[in-house]
Design a protein around this motif. Sequence first.
Motif, PDB file in Angstrom:
ATOM      1  N   ASN B 129       0.836  -1.269  -0.122  1.00 16.94           N
ATOM      2  CA  ASN B 129       0.064  -0.006   0.002  1.00 16.94           C
ATOM      3  C   ASN B 129       0.924   1.361  -0.051  1.00 16.94           C
ATOM      4  O   ASN B 129       0.795   2.208   0.795  1.00 16.94           O
ATOM      5  N   THR B 132       0.409   4.551  -3.835  1.00 17.76           N
ATOM      6  CA  THR B 132      -0.999   3.904  -4.100  1.00 17.76           C
ATOM      7  C   THR B 132      -1.719   5.372  -4.191  1.00 17.76           C
ATOM      8  O   THR B 132      -3.126   5.136  -4.221  1.00 17.76           O
ATOM      9  N   GLY B 136      -4.972   4.608  -1.845  1.00 21.88           N
ATOM     10  CA  GLY B 136      -4.318   3.839  -0.747  1.00 21.88           C
ATOM     11  C   GLY B 136      -4.544   4.271   0.579  1.00 21.88           C
ATOM     12  O   GLY B 136      -4.899   3.520   1.410  1.00 21.88           O
ATOM     13  N   ARG B 169      -2.676  -1.802  -4.858  1.00 21.89           N
ATOM     14  CA  ARG B 169      -3.707  -1.763  -3.787  1.00 21.89           C
ATOM     15  C   ARG B 169      -3.661  -3.047  -3.016  1.00 21.89           C
ATOM     16  O   ARG B 169      -3.549  -4.020  -3.678  1.00 21.89           O
TER      17      ARG B 169
END
Lengths: 461, 461
Positions: B129, B132, B136, B169
Amino acid sequence: MTSRGRARASDRRARGAVVASGKIDFTDAGCFELPYAPVAEALLPEGPWKVVEGGVCAAKGFKVAGYKAGLRAKGTRADCALIVADEDATCAGIFTTNIMCAAPVTYCKKQLAGKPTARALLINAAQANAATGDQGAADAQATAEELSKSLGVAEEDILLMSTGVIGKRIKLDKLMPAIPILSANVESSTAAANAAATAICTTDLVRKTVAIEVQIGGKTVCMGGMAKGSGMIHPNMATMLGVVTCDADVTPEVWRNITSRAGAASFNQISVDGDTSTNDSLVCFASGKAGNAKITSVDSAEGKLLEQALTAVCRGLAKAIAWDGEGATCLIECNVSGAADDEDARVIARSVVCSSLAKAAIFGHDPNWGRLACAAGYAAPVKNRFDQNDLKLSLGPHQLMDKGQPLDFDAVAASRYLKEVTGVHGTCVVDISVGNGSGRGQAWGCDLSYDYVKINAEYTT
Amino acid sequence: MTSRGRARASDRRARGAVVASGKIDFTDAGCFELPYAPVAEALLPEGPWKVVEGGVCAAKGFKVAGYKAGLRAKGTRADCALIVADEDATCAGIFTTNIMCAAPVTYCKKQLAGKPTARALLINAAQANAATGDQGAADAQATAEELSKSLGVAEEDILLMSTGVIGKRIKLDKLMPAIPILSANVESSTAAANAAATAICTTDLVRKTVAIEVQIGGKTVCMGGMAKGSGMIHPNMATMLGVVTCDADVTPEVWRNITSRAGAASFNQISVDGDTSTNDSLVCFASGKAGNAKITSVDSAEGKLLEQALTAVCRGLAKAIAWDGEGATCLIECNVSGAADDEDARVIARSVVCSSLAKAAIFGHDPNWGRLACAAGYAAPVKNRFDQNDLKLSLGPHQLMDKGQPLDFDAVAASRYLKEVTGVHGTCVVDISVGNGSGRGQAWGCDLSYDYVKINAEYTT
């Protein structure tokens, strides 16, 4: 070659390429042959100058020699070089910040703190004269005194550089008798410049030399340089040495400023393995023989052009050192833009070319944007942290990231780009933008290969 | 095993080790097996404490679970873990300084800036993550909200960590349904602690966990930790995650100070390749359940002992990460003494364990004092530069340098020392003294091998 010819060549080598007359033969292949590729020339940034012959002899007012004193443990290559200015030349230097700095570094810093000019620079390979204590300082002093005597110049006009094995005294029994021979043989010729550029190399694969001419204030100014780097001799670091001669007329203060900035934008922006040697040195001379009106301000048009030209020569040489990094299959160039200022951009660029993970990925033809972006992100504290959502990143022609996130790029094509540049020992270009600032910076390194580990691990005592 | 037995095992794996009752089987080998060596325990510094069972469940007041949500691209290993404090626990954290820091890092920093306690920490592997963007951050928020709901604790009491591939993700379709299962299965047991320690690993070769008990103010205080590091998943960095639970009663301010200093003396003093990940995080909880008189001063005897113990646990875990460095054949420990202060000593020690040249020499069994001394010399600016003539250097039992110069040491014996420690994946000790100051510092790294390059170059997209 006849057997008689071979015998003569062998005689010459045994005598360090001095023929009967006491004259050094700078074309002697045994002493002065090193595979040459015009790397520094090919990597020279573009600008309003043109490449010329002559290396460190291109500028007016300098004479040079290379010689085989017998300092190296093996091989027939020359091992010492001398650069002499016809008259006092304005001189500036940058030296390693390593606390364990070598005796010649301490010596040069003292000399250049005392006066802004110099007449001669003696360089030896094979022994670095580092980790040698008070005896090392005395040895440096002794060579300077001998050179002072044989050239007939004051000892405070002498500079010294060494590269090679650390922890060993210089073989004075070999170097001292070589000093008068070097002094008697300096000349202004491409052959002598090449001989000197070869003599200072250690395990470099190519010699590094380049010269340019540029019109400044209606006069032709020449400058030429030579460098060595990436050579690793147990247990030495990859010492970088650089010398530039120039015939511009410039005040000591301006020359010192220009040298400092040119060095910061070139030699200080390259990394082979992140290790900073005990002997790193850059010395730049300006003889004033070009006949230009003396440059008294770094902000004048002439001052700016001189700085650009010196930066270009230093970058050509520095990039050649990174290109020749141990085990390298390519030069990595990282261009950072959009930073708050140039210094921030340089710090980020340096972080990227120093990343072992990024270097290994490039060696493996892996367009690994994550490692590149991460290295940009952990750069040593920058004055102004950028916003990660502003980060853009390209590898050659392939944009891999935008707005801090990976794009859906063509991974096969990006990998092919890396295969191509490493296949020809070319340049892998990484462009990074970190915002809308005006700060720009470049840094250069090389990839991390099995051969790097092999070269650096397989020496066993 | 009968075919029926195999079918059952396979069913369990397919369901992420949840048996019919909804209970996770923490002994399920498919999910929770990782070669275990008591590395963190073996590398734990000595002190007035004893090693106990239980990992992050050793301290009173914490329950733990590990689970296979299905986040990993391949393999059967668990991939998420949850630590829950029975009541509000004092909590402090240290996080990566990388500008490209991951969404969970930003989330934790915000949470811990707001309040000094926390109730739960959710950790996932496989997706970091990081890189992102806003999505994110939203994903992190969503997992925190789900955890808040399923545990019945306020969202501001939730912390998050992620490790794995960056630029992807988190697979929310897998992680979200796993959160209630984790919440329902937390327990205080060694099996659950080991399951969690396994679930957070990426390419670690061993799981890293250790727990100790120590008498503080007449009460038995327990603390235990788990960590992961050195795992490299394309294109992730070698993220380090560390979690320590403790049952001491201590004020938030003291705990924050102690955590900060313990982290600086452990996780911040290790290096595998110098790259600082986007996700590095250390979070330390103190439940206050040990029944000791609340520690209100770092300078009290109790405060000092608590700091020593936390530092020891963090060092055991951090050294285990360096030991498990990619391609490593040994742990390198550098002990610096005689510096002006502890910070200077740490900077010098870190410089030595980060030197590619020194690391390659150790891999090659080369007692290369020059590279070690050089790395000490170029350490990032120390406040007080040492005198190079004060430098002493030993490699294991062999003194190689004194007064800044090499001694006439037994090179064969020194090389044999390196052969021996690398032969058993042991610890190579480098002792450096730089003067008469009282500053001491340690750093840990690993050698640089062909396998490091192989692991990091041979992933091709």
